[in-house]
Design an enzyme around this catalytic site. Structure first.
Site, short mmCIF file in Angstrom:
data_model
loop_
_atom_site.label_atom_id
_atom_site.label_comp_id
_atom_site.label_asym_id
_atom_site.label_seq_id
_atom_site.Cartn_x
_atom_site.Cartn_y
_atom_site.Cartn_z
N ALA A 148 23.79 18.33 -5.23
CA ALA A 148 23.16 19.45 -5.94
C ALA A 148 24.17 20.54 -6.28
O ALA A 148 25.20 20.68 -5.65
CB ALA A 148 22.03 20.02 -5.09
N VAL A 194 31.13 7.36 3.52
CA VAL A 194 32.15 6.52 2.87
C VAL A 194 33.33 7.40 2.44
O VAL A 194 33.18 8.28 1.60
CB VAL A 194 31.57 5.78 1.65
CG1 VAL A 194 32.65 4.96 0.95
CG2 VAL A 194 30.41 4.88 2.07
N ARG A 195 34.49 7.17 3.04
CA ARG A 195 35.68 7.98 2.75
C ARG A 195 36.92 7.14 2.47
O ARG A 195 37.94 7.68 2.08
CB ARG A 195 36.00 8.91 3.94
CG ARG A 195 34.91 9.89 4.32
CD ARG A 195 34.71 10.98 3.28
NE ARG A 195 33.69 11.93 3.69
CZ ARG A 195 32.38 11.79 3.47
NH1 ARG A 195 31.93 10.71 2.84
NH2 ARG A 195 31.53 12.71 3.86
N LYS A 230 15.64 5.81 -2.60
CA LYS A 230 16.80 6.36 -1.87
C LYS A 230 16.34 7.04 -0.58
O LYS A 230 15.60 8.02 -0.63
CB LYS A 230 17.53 7.37 -2.77
CG LYS A 230 18.72 8.06 -2.13
CD LYS A 230 19.36 9.04 -3.12
CE LYS A 230 20.56 9.73 -2.53
NZ LYS A 230 20.20 10.69 -1.45
N ARG A 240 21.56 15.23 6.54
CA ARG A 240 21.06 16.59 6.32
C ARG A 240 19.56 16.71 6.55
O ARG A 240 19.00 17.79 6.41
CB ARG A 240 21.39 17.02 4.88
CG ARG A 240 22.88 17.14 4.65
CD ARG A 240 23.24 17.04 3.18
NE ARG A 240 22.91 18.21 2.39
CZ ARG A 240 23.61 19.34 2.37
NH1 ARG A 240 24.68 19.47 3.15
NH2 ARG A 240 23.27 20.34 1.59
N LEU A 279 15.64 12.00 -8.45
CA LEU A 279 14.37 12.70 -8.65
C LEU A 279 13.72 13.08 -7.33
O LEU A 279 13.62 12.25 -6.41
CB LEU A 279 13.42 11.76 -9.42
CG LEU A 279 12.04 12.31 -9.78
CD1 LEU A 279 12.14 13.41 -10.83
CD2 LEU A 279 11.15 11.17 -10.29
N HIS A 289 20.52 10.91 3.71
CA HIS A 289 20.64 12.19 3.00
C HIS A 289 21.89 12.95 3.48
O HIS A 289 21.85 14.16 3.67
CB HIS A 289 19.38 13.03 3.21
CG HIS A 289 19.05 13.95 2.07
ND1 HIS A 289 17.94 13.79 1.28
CD2 HIS A 289 19.69 15.04 1.59
CE1 HIS A 289 17.89 14.75 0.37
NE2 HIS A 289 18.96 15.52 0.54
N SER A 324 21.89 15.03 -9.79
CA SER A 324 20.84 15.60 -8.95
C SER A 324 19.79 16.32 -9.79
O SER A 324 20.11 16.97 -10.78
CB SER A 324 21.46 16.59 -7.96
OG SER A 324 20.47 17.33 -7.29
N GLY A 375 29.40 11.13 -2.01
CA GLY A 375 28.87 12.45 -2.35
C GLY A 375 29.84 13.58 -2.05
O GLY A 375 30.48 14.14 -2.94
#
Length: 369
Positions: A80, A289-290, A231, A258, A129, A255, A107, A309
């Protein structure tokens, strides 16, 4: 700092550059942040079983996602309010994704509208969404995403209420006054009130529909022909329900740690979900994932692709579009190297036998010959 050599180095730069409230919003997790740490640490407990003396002079990393060919199985997750990180925000992310030949997920709570992101040029884009109490708002958003050429809906299903993000509460997090949630302009839903809590938590409590259930996935299918990715699935039970609901795919996600703390890392939940989906629909993964090695591990456990993200947002804060391009380049190069060193020349070559997990160690101390 010298040359950036991995995506994690961008986080330290972002922390220096961003105001505390904004950095904490992007970086923090729910409550004790156990799952936030575990999303990373669980990857480190999966080891490789590489195969040797295989011709890896030519490697094909291309993937197909919902029928769309992309350059690699590494996509951009919805994050976001990206203009808090950099003035170009979602525009920069969209351009970087397109240049890398991969998918960006926009987002709902973007600081650029679906139309503005579409105006950056060609590219395969998905729209994330949230289902609002006012279903007319949802219909309008979906129609606009369709008209703007978005190719799929990623329906977030793990947020009937916002998780308790204590950094946001301490900071009284609110969208800075010079920004709005662009997709909601003209709908009285574009701004957050300053409150005695997190402004975002108050916004979610006021607007997001807590009654959301599986029947609403069917309703969403009735108003759009776009494929729907569910998701936020982390159990076999919900994976089976997602298949039954007619979803086009599943994103195993917590998420970004979070929402509910003390749920498993997504990489730990992945195999259960993949087994339950039983090949009927594709399963994707986000969370933690890095590294290119992380991508390989997810694919070995049955994921059809991964989404990243926070690395995107931190790189955006550090270097704008160039940073996001660099993150995608580094992830691609690391993944290609991991494939080569594991003896794989295409995604189809990556199998469960290429890795060794905690579960394997419990079942049998040493692999069978």
């Amino acid at each position: 700092m010298g040359e950036i050599t991995n995506v994690m180095e961008y986080q330290a730069i972002a922390k220096q550059k961003l105001p505390k409230m904004i950095y904490d919003y992007y970086a923090s997790g729910a409550e004790d942040e156990w799952t936030l740490k575990e999303n990373r640490e669980a990857f480190s407990r999966i080891l490789f079983r590489p195969r040797i003396l295989i011709d890896v002079s030519k490697i094909d990393m291309s993937a197909t996602v919902l029928g769309f060919k992309i350059s690699m199985p590494i996509m951009i997750a919805p994050s976001a309010m990206q203009k808090m990180a950099h003035p170009d925000g979602e525009y920069a992310t969209a351009r970087a994704a397109s240049a890398a030949g991969t998918i960006m997920t926009l987002s709902s709570w973007a600081t650029s509208s679906v139309e503005e992101v579409a105006s950056t040029g060609p590219g395969i884009r998905f729209f994330q969404l949230y289902v609002y109490k006012d279903r007319n708002v949802v219909e309008q958003l979906v129609r606009r995403a369709e008209r703007a050429g978005f190719k799929a809906i990623a329906l977030t299903v793990d947020t009937p209420r916002l998780g308790r993000r204590e950094a946001d509460i301490k900071n009284r997090f609110v969208l800075p006054p010079y920004l709005t949630l662009k997709n909601f302009e003209g709908l009285d839903l574009a701004e957050m009130d300053k409150s005695n809590d997190s402004g975002l938590a108050s916004y979610v409590a006021g607007q997001i529909d807590r009654t959301l259930s599986w029947k609403d996935v069917k309703w969403l299918q009735s108003i759009t022909s776009l494929p729907i990715l569910v998701k936020g699935v982390i159990t076999a039970e919900d994976a089976r329900l997602a298949v039954h609901s007619g979803a086009a795919g599943i994103i195993v996600s917590n998420h970004g740690a979070r929402q509910l703390d003390y749920v498993p890392a997504t990489i730990s939940a992945l195999e259960e979900v993949v087994t339950a989906a039983a090949g009927r629909i594709p399963v994707y993964l986000d969370g933690g994932v890095r590294r290119g090695t992380d991508v390989f591990k997810a694919l070995a456990l049955g994921a059809a692709g991964v989404f990243i993200g926070r690395p995107v947002v931190f790189a955006l804060a550090a270097e704008g579009e160039a940073g996001v391009r660099n993150v995608l380049r580094m992830m691609r190069e690391e993944f290609e190297l991991t494939m080569a060193l594991s003896g794989c020349t295409s995604l189809a070559d990556i199998t469960r036998a290429h890795i060794y997990t905690d579960a394997d160690r419990l079942a049998r101390p040493f692999p069978r010959l």
